[in-house]
Design an enzyme around this catalytic site. Structure first.
Site, PDB file in Angstrom:
ATOM      1  N   ASN A  92       0.842  -1.302   0.059  1.00 31.18           N
ATOM      2  CA  ASN A  92       0.085  -0.018  -0.132  1.00 31.18           C
ATOM      3  C   ASN A  92       1.124   1.292  -0.157  1.00 31.18           C
ATOM      4  O   ASN A  92       1.441   1.485   1.006  1.00 31.18           O
ATOM      5  CB  ASN A  92      -1.018   0.034   1.134  1.00 31.18           C
ATOM      6  CG  ASN A  92      -1.874   1.115   1.124  1.00 31.18           C
ATOM      7  OD1 ASN A  92      -1.925   2.146   0.442  1.00 31.18           O
ATOM      8  ND2 ASN A  92      -2.864   1.011   1.763  1.00 31.18           N
TER       9      ASN A  92
ATOM     10  N   ARG B  23      -1.985  -1.947  -4.117  1.00 28.64           N
ATOM     11  CA  ARG B  23      -3.068  -0.913  -4.034  1.00 28.64           C
ATOM     12  C   ARG B  23      -2.615   0.133  -5.160  1.00 28.64           C
ATOM     13  O   ARG B  23      -1.616   0.726  -5.040  1.00 28.64           O
ATOM     14  CB  ARG B  23      -3.082   0.140  -2.683  1.00 28.64           C
ATOM     15  CG  ARG B  23      -3.957   1.126  -2.976  1.00 28.64           C
ATOM     16  CD  ARG B  23      -3.927   2.212  -1.587  1.00 28.64           C
ATOM     17  NE  ARG B  23      -4.583   3.435  -1.652  1.00 28.64           N
ATOM     18  CZ  ARG B  23      -4.166   4.914  -1.289  1.00 28.64           C
ATOM     19  NH1 ARG B  23      -3.271   4.551  -0.582  1.00 28.64           N
ATOM     20  NH2 ARG B  23      -5.095   5.639  -1.684  1.00 28.64           N
TER      21      ARG B  23
ATOM     22  N   HIS C 282     -10.227   6.469  -2.793  1.00 22.17           N
ATOM     23  CA  HIS C 282     -10.404   5.750  -1.401  1.00 22.17           C
ATOM     24  C   HIS C 282     -11.297   4.698  -1.598  1.00 22.17           C
ATOM     25  O   HIS C 282     -11.957   4.347  -0.572  1.00 22.17           O
ATOM     26  CB  HIS C 282     -10.765   6.858  -0.536  1.00 22.17           C
ATOM     27  CG  HIS C 282      -9.819   7.801   0.038  1.00 22.17           C
ATOM     28  ND1 HIS C 282     -10.095   9.195  -0.052  1.00 22.17           N
ATOM     29  CD2 HIS C 282      -8.397   7.681   0.097  1.00 22.17           C
ATOM     30  CE1 HIS C 282      -8.942  10.109   0.479  1.00 22.17           C
ATOM     31  NE2 HIS C 282      -7.788   8.880   0.339  1.00 22.17           N
TER      32      HIS C 282
ATOM     33  N   HIS D 121     -13.756   9.298   5.011  1.00 20.77           N
ATOM     34  CA  HIS D 121     -12.386   8.662   4.962  1.00 20.77           C
ATOM     35  C   HIS D 121     -11.616  10.093   5.062  1.00 20.77           C
ATOM     36  O   HIS D 121     -11.393  10.816   4.245  1.00 20.77           O
ATOM     37  CB  HIS D 121     -11.934   8.149   3.734  1.00 20.77           C
ATOM     38  CG  HIS D 121     -10.162   7.579   3.799  1.00 20.77           C
ATOM     39  ND1 HIS D 121     -10.015   6.248   4.115  1.00 20.77           N
ATOM     40  CD2 HIS D 121      -9.269   8.469   3.594  1.00 20.77           C
ATOM     41  CE1 HIS D 121      -8.770   6.263   4.211  1.00 20.77           C
ATOM     42  NE2 HIS D 121      -8.302   7.360   3.958  1.00 20.77           N
ATOM     43  N   LEU D 122     -11.114  10.325   6.441  1.00 17.17           N
ATOM     44  CA  LEU D 122     -10.198  11.350   6.735  1.00 17.17           C
ATOM     45  C   LEU D 122      -8.816  11.172   6.945  1.00 17.17           C
ATOM     46  O   LEU D 122      -8.911  10.539   8.043  1.00 17.17           O
ATOM     47  CB  LEU D 122     -11.110  12.182   7.888  1.00 17.17           C
ATOM     48  CG  LEU D 122     -12.581  12.471   7.824  1.00 17.17           C
ATOM     49  CD1 LEU D 122     -12.952  13.045   8.800  1.00 17.17           C
ATOM     50  CD2 LEU D 122     -12.914  13.273   6.527  1.00 17.17           C
ATOM     51  N   GLY D 123      -8.028  11.315   6.232  1.00 13.83           N
ATOM     52  CA  GLY D 123      -6.768  11.400   6.415  1.00 13.83           C
ATOM     53  C   GLY D 123      -5.830  12.416   5.616  1.00 13.83           C
ATOM     54  O   GLY D 123      -6.324  13.619   5.698  1.00 13.83           O
TER      55      GLY D 123
ATOM     56  N   GLY E 288      -5.137  12.610   2.672  1.00 12.66           N
ATOM     57  CA  GLY E 288      -6.081  12.587   1.709  1.00 12.66           C
ATOM     58  C   GLY E 288      -7.539  12.511   2.436  1.00 12.66           C
ATOM     59  O   GLY E 288      -7.670  11.592   3.223  1.00 12.66           O
TER      60      GLY E 288
ATOM     61  N   ARG F 255      -3.635  19.237   0.105  1.00 11.87           N
ATOM     62  CA  ARG F 255      -4.364  19.801  -1.140  1.00 11.87           C
ATOM     63  C   ARG F 255      -5.706  20.486  -0.927  1.00 11.87           C
ATOM     64  O   ARG F 255      -6.263  20.554   0.172  1.00 11.87           O
ATOM     65  CB  ARG F 255      -4.875  18.223  -1.670  1.00 11.87           C
ATOM     66  CG  ARG F 255      -4.062  17.478  -2.546  1.00 11.87           C
ATOM     67  CD  ARG F 255      -4.443  16.195  -2.689  1.00 11.87           C
ATOM     68  NE  ARG F 255      -3.988  15.048  -1.830  1.00 11.87           N
ATOM     69  CZ  ARG F 255      -4.252  13.828  -1.899  1.00 11.87           C
ATOM     70  NH1 ARG F 255      -5.335  13.432  -2.780  1.00 11.87           N
ATOM     71  NH2 ARG F 255      -4.133  13.079  -0.953  1.00 11.87           N
TER      72      ARG F 255
ATOM     73  N   GLU G  19      -7.649  -1.228   4.492  1.00 13.64           N
ATOM     74  CA  GLU G  19      -7.724  -1.585   3.257  1.00 13.64           C
ATOM     75  C   GLU G  19      -7.103  -2.918   2.901  1.00 13.64           C
ATOM     76  O   GLU G  19      -7.115  -3.247   1.769  1.00 13.64           O
ATOM     77  CB  GLU G  19      -6.758  -0.295   2.664  1.00 13.64           C
ATOM     78  CG  GLU G  19      -7.563   1.058   2.541  1.00 13.64           C
ATOM     79  CD  GLU G  19      -6.548   2.198   2.232  1.00 13.64           C
ATOM     80  OE1 GLU G  19      -7.121   3.221   1.463  1.00 13.64           O
ATOM     81  OE2 GLU G  19      -5.539   2.147   2.620  1.00 13.64           O
TER      82      GLU G  19
END
Length: 374
Positions: free
Chosen positions: A17, A69, A158, A186-188, A190, A219, A361
């Site tokens: 990954n 991934r 994601h 999905h909060l990371g 990204g 970003r 994941e």
């Protein structure tokens, strides 16, 4: 060995990954138990082959297959694929669509294949889960000839994380997944949301590239395209400078001076105005997007927080939920404050559940690898 024997043997999966800043390696056994793992720093598009070779000189090499991934599958790759020369060539052609990730994923593919050349490899795509988007959700209002010629559409990302949420949330609640309306956050580094109905992606916040949508670590998220045209035409900002700014120098980094949410929360609590603004902008966009995803689902049964920030920051979860009571949401302060992984933090009077789910994941990838190789 006969075919049935080969099927039984392909059990241990090495998951590779490549993320924004790390390369994670994990070996999963026949029952998806973790047999070994390693995490390497990977801030550049290239992979440190010496460090990778050292990491693989361990139980990690005792794999029967490898799952990679891959962030962008474009229009062709709507499911996982076994990697051959043709697939690899097509993956390289997609690098421009996800410059932060695609090249790094392919560098990891090259490096791991050099060390373990005899193992079958499978590409598992972050875009594939969103292949079920209806045209209303995936189509840009652009000239039809552009969309047809260049494959312009909303792909979403994601997907491996959101797909795991789609499987895990019904298990935690003991409810039938086909009936659930889930918003996955999905909060990371990204960040993206996904509206999931019956285990399928109905809407999402990222689009043609991973730049669209929420404010992220470095970003920008969605920006008025007219503003970007203004910068290019009037201020003569070079295209490469603009791309670098949007990918690497925007988001929380631009607003608060750091991409680290933990630091921003501490500084905001101490009265730092820039840090407070960064969090307020982040939460404003997040809450607005949650509402939009609920609109796509005609309601809400479950809200899920996952990813590094979503799993670890009780403060961000609390701020995101505040004011969303009209959606039936509410969280228990004590449960939220002590949440670890895969827990229900809903308030007793909430009509929609709020869950914290560990982003696995690796489990989604291993399932896809076994499916392809059968």
């Amino acid at each position: 060995m006969d075919l049935a024997g080969k099927r039984r043997r392909v059990m241990r999966v090495l998951v590779v990954n490549a993320g924004s800043s790390t390369l994670k390696l994990r070996l999963l056994g026949s029952d998806d138990e973790i047999l070994a793992d390693a995490e390497l720093a990977a801030t550049q598009p290239k992979v440190d082959r010496r460090a990778l070779t050292r990491a693989l000189d361990s139980p990690l090499r005792d794999a029967d297959a490898i799952g990679h991934r891959i962030v962008h599958g474009g229009g062709r790759f709507r499911t996982a694929h076994r990697i051959d020369a043709e697939v690899e060539r097509d993956l390289r052609a997609l690098c421009d669509l996800a410059p932060l990730h695609q090249a790094k994923s392919l560098a990891a593919l090259d490096a791991v294949s050099d060390v373990l050349p005899h193992l079958p490899s499978v590409a598992c795509f972050d875009t594939a889960f969103h292949a079920t988007l209806e045209p209303a959700a995936s189509t840009y209002a652009l000239p039809a000839e552009w969309c047809e010629r260049w494959g312009l559409r909303r792909y979403g990302f994601h997907g491996l994380s959101h797909a795991w949420v789609a499987r895990r949330a019904p298990e935690l609640l003991g409810r039938e997944g086909a009936r659930l309306r889930v918003v996955s956050c999905h909060l990371g580094a990204g960040a993206s949301l996904c509206a999931i109905r019956g285990g399928r992606s109905c809407d999402t916040t990222m689009g043609f590239t991973p730049l669209e949508g929420l404010v992220m670590a470095t970003r920008s998220g969605s920006v008025d395209p007219g503003l970007l045209m203004w910068l290019l035409e009037r201020e003569r900002i070079a295209l490469d400078e603009l791309a670098d700014a949007l990918e690497h120098r925007s988001g929380l980094q631009a607003l608060g001076g750091t991409a680290d949410m933990r630091e921003l929360l501490v500084r905001s609590g101490g009265g730092d105005r820039a840090a407070r603004l960064a969090i307020e902008v982040y939460i404003h966009r997040l809450r607005s997007a949650i509402g939009a995803m609920c609109a796509s689902l005609d309601g809400l049964d479950v809200l899920v927080f996952t990813g590094g920030v979503g799993e670890r920051s009780s403060q961000i979860r609390e701020l995101a939920i505040a004011g969303l009571e009209f959606l039936g949401l509410g969280i228990d302060g004590e449960r939220n404050g002590h949440a670890t992984q895969d827990v229900d933090i809903s308030a007793s009077n909430a009509t929609a559940a709020t869950l914290v789910i560990d982003s696995r994941e690796d489990l989604e990838i291993s399932a896809q690898v076994r499916s392809v190789l059968r």
